[in-house]
Design a protein around this motif. Structure first.
Motif, PDB file in Angstrom:
ATOM      1  N   ASN A  44      15.322  -6.409   1.627  1.00  0.00           N
ATOM      2  CA  ASN A  44      14.858  -5.640   0.474  1.00  0.00           C
ATOM      3  C   ASN A  44      14.720  -4.166   0.811  1.00  0.00           C
ATOM      4  OD1 ASN A  44      14.650  -7.107  -1.793  1.00  0.00           O
ATOM      5  ND2 ASN A  44      12.580  -7.858  -1.399  1.00  0.00           N
ATOM      6  N   ILE A  45      14.088  -3.914   1.935  1.00  0.00           N
ATOM      7  CA  ILE A  45      13.860  -2.524   2.330  1.00  0.00           C
ATOM      8  C   ILE A  45      15.188  -1.826   2.565  1.00  0.00           C
ATOM      9  CG2 ILE A  45      12.907  -1.043   4.140  1.00  0.00           C
ATOM     10  CD1 ILE A  45      10.723  -3.163   4.461  1.00  0.00           C
ATOM     11  N   VAL A 100      18.993   3.938  -2.901  1.00  0.00           N
ATOM     12  CA  VAL A 100      18.489   5.292  -3.168  1.00  0.00           C
ATOM     13  C   VAL A 100      19.514   6.317  -2.710  1.00  0.00           C
ATOM     14  CG1 VAL A 100      16.793   6.987  -2.427  1.00  0.00           C
ATOM     15  CG2 VAL A 100      16.040   4.756  -3.157  1.00  0.00           C
ATOM     16  N   TYR A 119      12.467  -9.703   3.377  1.00  0.00           N
ATOM     17  CA  TYR A 119      11.650  -8.490   3.337  1.00  0.00           C
ATOM     18  C   TYR A 119      12.428  -7.297   3.877  1.00  0.00           C
ATOM     19  CZ  TYR A 119       7.925  -5.325   4.934  1.00  0.00           C
ATOM     20  OH  TYR A 119       7.149  -4.240   5.190  1.00  0.00           O
ATOM     21  N   PHE A 120      13.053  -7.485   5.044  1.00  0.00           N
ATOM     22  CA  PHE A 120      13.809  -6.374   5.628  1.00  0.00           C
ATOM     23  C   PHE A 120      15.061  -6.066   4.821  1.00  0.00           C
ATOM     24  CE2 PHE A 120      11.272  -7.462   9.390  1.00  0.00           C
ATOM     25  CZ  PHE A 120      10.794  -6.196   9.654  1.00  0.00           C
ATOM     26  N   GLY A 127      22.347   6.447  -5.150  1.00  0.00           N
ATOM     27  CA  GLY A 127      21.935   7.195  -6.334  1.00  0.00           C
ATOM     28  C   GLY A 127      21.914   8.685  -6.064  1.00  0.00           C
ATOM     29  N   MET A 128      21.416   9.051  -4.878  1.00  0.00           N
ATOM     30  CA  MET A 128      21.344  10.478  -4.552  1.00  0.00           C
ATOM     31  C   MET A 128      22.731  11.072  -4.440  1.00  0.00           C
ATOM     32  SD  MET A 128      18.194  10.553  -1.911  1.00  0.00           S
ATOM     33  CE  MET A 128      17.921  12.294  -1.729  1.00  0.00           C
ATOM     34  N   THR A 188      23.848  11.833  -8.027  1.00  0.00           N
ATOM     35  CA  THR A 188      23.232  13.024  -8.624  1.00  0.00           C
ATOM     36  C   THR A 188      23.712  14.288  -7.913  1.00  0.00           C
ATOM     37  OG1 THR A 188      21.306  12.262  -7.413  1.00  0.00           O
ATOM     38  CG2 THR A 188      21.160  12.249  -9.783  1.00  0.00           C
ATOM     39  N   TRP A 189      23.959  14.187  -6.615  1.00  0.00           N
ATOM     40  CA  TRP A 189      24.453  15.349  -5.876  1.00  0.00           C
ATOM     41  C   TRP A 189      25.803  15.778  -6.426  1.00  0.00           C
ATOM     42  CZ3 TRP A 189      22.721  18.896  -2.645  1.00  0.00           C
ATOM     43  CH2 TRP A 189      23.634  19.636  -1.926  1.00  0.00           C
TER      44      TRP A 189
END
Lengths: 341, 219
Positions: free
Chosen positions: B7-8, B15, B4-5, B18-19, B22-23
């Motif tokens: 995954n987070i 993310v 669970y952790f 990915g940012m 795009t930046w």
């Protein structure tokens, strides 16, 4: 500002009307600018140029031309639509997002209404937007619209909780719902902002708030209520002309509203990042707006980074990640405040 | 629980990755060009609008015959011996007036098959590609430089000349072949003018310049 205006105009009704109209004066130019800005950012993130012609410099007048076109358009109401609800829905959506501006502290000197339950009021009144969206989707009498509206309702019901819980963490620290009070509690240099206080609890709370607020305003990656690639346009599929413009305006107004709350709660609101340097009512406005715009930029940035979530993923993130974490934050901050003050 | 952790954590990290991408793209120069202001250079042998240099045209009709969609219409008019129409830039003597040289560019398929047979290289593909029109008839390009008055004058002169020739022939009955050719070329001017073309194109050494481009067009 209110007292000052009353002292020069000597008429309370005019003053209150002025004070109420100011956010509107802000929202419309902001929405025009933000639509253009979003188009430019989208374009440049995809190595395009975006609008370049209208108005000369980088198509700055594009959205003005667009809104003029929307105003001229025929007001179409589908025959099968529920006429009353269909007409009413855009106004409810807009009123919901506009009413939230009443308690947003734009500057140390200006806040529409300095009520001591400001934060509570904003959260309560902005839920009206969902009612409007649901209304729009239902009244359109269109499968896609209804799907969009239902998704929107499900999404906002799920994400309202982490939003409120993460904001509560800060409220516990300040001990007040008054947004000006929360701003004043953050006065001072940049590390006095709540994002950097009680580390890491409030930092996480800030991130949780931001993620959940994306879902609140139906922005990518949580734009499943609109989902242009699967639901055409979601709840506003059947809308055109000025009604569509209103829905769109409300969407951008909402974007700024949640950014403004994030700014106020976590980024010190109108406080200058340099303590007393460059502070004051006008600078306060400047800092507030630039922080809000920063959040809006991140919203747009995420839009071109992340694909849309599936509904089950949306529920997973909401219920299994954000809510447990925000509860943990509440407990952590609560314990911290209780023990260390 | 560990998953669970994880995954987070992975969610947050991916993310951010990915940012970052795009930046970076936000500051990458756009690939778009502002078309009417900025134009890409066309390849050297791009085939676009046809152009005919009428100074060099000898009215041989070979381009019209090569055209697979029949978009070229040529009418010619014989000149009388006393008129010198001049030479083309490759040194071929011009013997025919060309009162009509129309290309219906709307029909044109840009195959450039008309370009190769031209003995004087007067018809060619240019790099002009912006020639849209509101009226389809405007896409019929008239390349002939002759005015109607000039055409009438040339026609009148030709008929007068033909008449004179015929009278001469009648006065001196000699060869039977000549009177047959003359009337067919004389009377209407248009369909008759087509006939004398083959002998004209031959002296222009067309077959010699023809073969080289042929492999080009077939390959």
């Amino acid at each position: 500002m209110k007292d000052y205006l009353i002292s020069i105009l000597e008429n309370e009704i005019i003053v209150y009307t002025l004070m109420a109209a100011l956010p509107l004066v802000w929202i419309i130019p902001f929405a025009l600018f933000a639509v253009w800005w979003e188009r430019k950012i989208s374009a440049h993130m995809q190595d395009r140029l975006g609008p370049m012609r209208t108005g000369g410099w980088h198509g700055w007048a594009q959205t003005i031309a667009d809104i003029l076109k929307l105003i001229q358009k025929e007001d179409i109401i589908p025959t099968a639509a529920d006429r009353k609800l269909f007409t009413l829905a855009p106004y409810i959506v807009f009123v919901g997002s506009f009413a939230a501006y009443a308690a947003i502290p734009f500057s140390a000197a200006y806040i529409g209404s300095e009520i001591n339950i400001g934060l509570f009021y904003i959260i309560a009144i902005s839920s009206l937007v969902v009612a409007g969206i649901l209304m729009a989707g239902w009244a359109s009498n269109n499968k896609w619209s209804l799907f969009g509206a239902l998704r929107s309702a499900a999404q906002i019901v799920s994400y309202e909780i982490p939003v409120v819980l993460s904001l509560l963490a800060v409220v516990m620290v300040v001990g007040s719902f008054d947004l000006q009070e929360i701003n004043r509690a953050q006065t001072g240099p940049i590390w006095n902002w709540f994002l950097f206080q009680k580390f890491p609890f409030l930092f996480l709370a800030g991130i949780i708030y931001f993620v959940a607020s994306l879902a609140e305003v139906n922005r990518t990656p949580f734009d499943i209520p609109e989902a242009e690639s699967e639901l055409v346009g979601g709840y506003h599929t059947e809308y055109g002309g000025m009604k569509f413009a209103l829905l769109f305006l409300a969407e951008y107004a909402n974007m700024f509203a949640v950014s403004a709350i994030a700014t106020t709660i976590f980024l010190g609101g109108w406080n200058s990042p340099f303590g007393d340097f460059l502070s004051g009512p006008w600078w306060g406005f400047f800092w507030f707006v630039s922080k809000g715009m920063g959040f809006i930029f991140v919203q747009m940035w995420l839009r071109w980074t992340l694909p849309r979530l599936r509904v089950d993923q949306l529920m997973y993130v909401g219920w299994k990640v954000l809510i447990p974490f925000s509860f943990a934050i509440i407990i952590g901050v609560g314990a911290w405040v209780m023990i260390a003050g | 629980m560990g998953r669970y952790f994880k995954n987070i954590w992975e969610g947050v990290v991916t993310v951010l990755i990915g940012m970052r991408i795009t930046w970076r793209h936000l500051f990458t120069p756009a690939v778009t060009i502002q078309y009417p202001d900025v134009k890409l250079k066309l390849p050297e042998r791009a085939r676009n609008r046809l152009y005919v240099n009428m100074d060099d045209c000898i009215g041989c009709d070979q381009c019209s015959m090569a055209c697979p969609v029949n978009c070229i219409t040529i009418e010619t008019l014989k000149s009388t011996p006393d008129i010198d129409l001049g030479l083309t830039s490759v040194g071929t003597k011009k013997r025919l007036y060309v009162p009509r040289f129309d290309i219906d560019i709307a029909k044109c398929c840009y195959c450039a098959l008309c370009v190769y047979p031209c003995p004087t290289e007067c018809i060619k593909m240019t790099d002009v590609y912006e020639f849209s029109e509101y009226e389809r008839t405007n896409l019929i390009y008239n390349f002939s430089v002759m005015t109607p008055a000039e055409i009438d004058m040339a026609k009148a002169k030709l008929t007068a000349h033909e008449k004179e020739q015929a009278e001469k022939k009648a006065a001196a009955p000699k060869a039977p072949a000549a009177p047959v050719a003359a009337p067919s070329a004389a009377a209407p001017g248009v369909p008759g003018a087509r006939k004398p073309l083959p002998p004209l194109s031959r002296p222009a050494a067309a077959p010699k310049t023809d073969p080289p481009p042929k492999p080009d067009s077939t390959s």
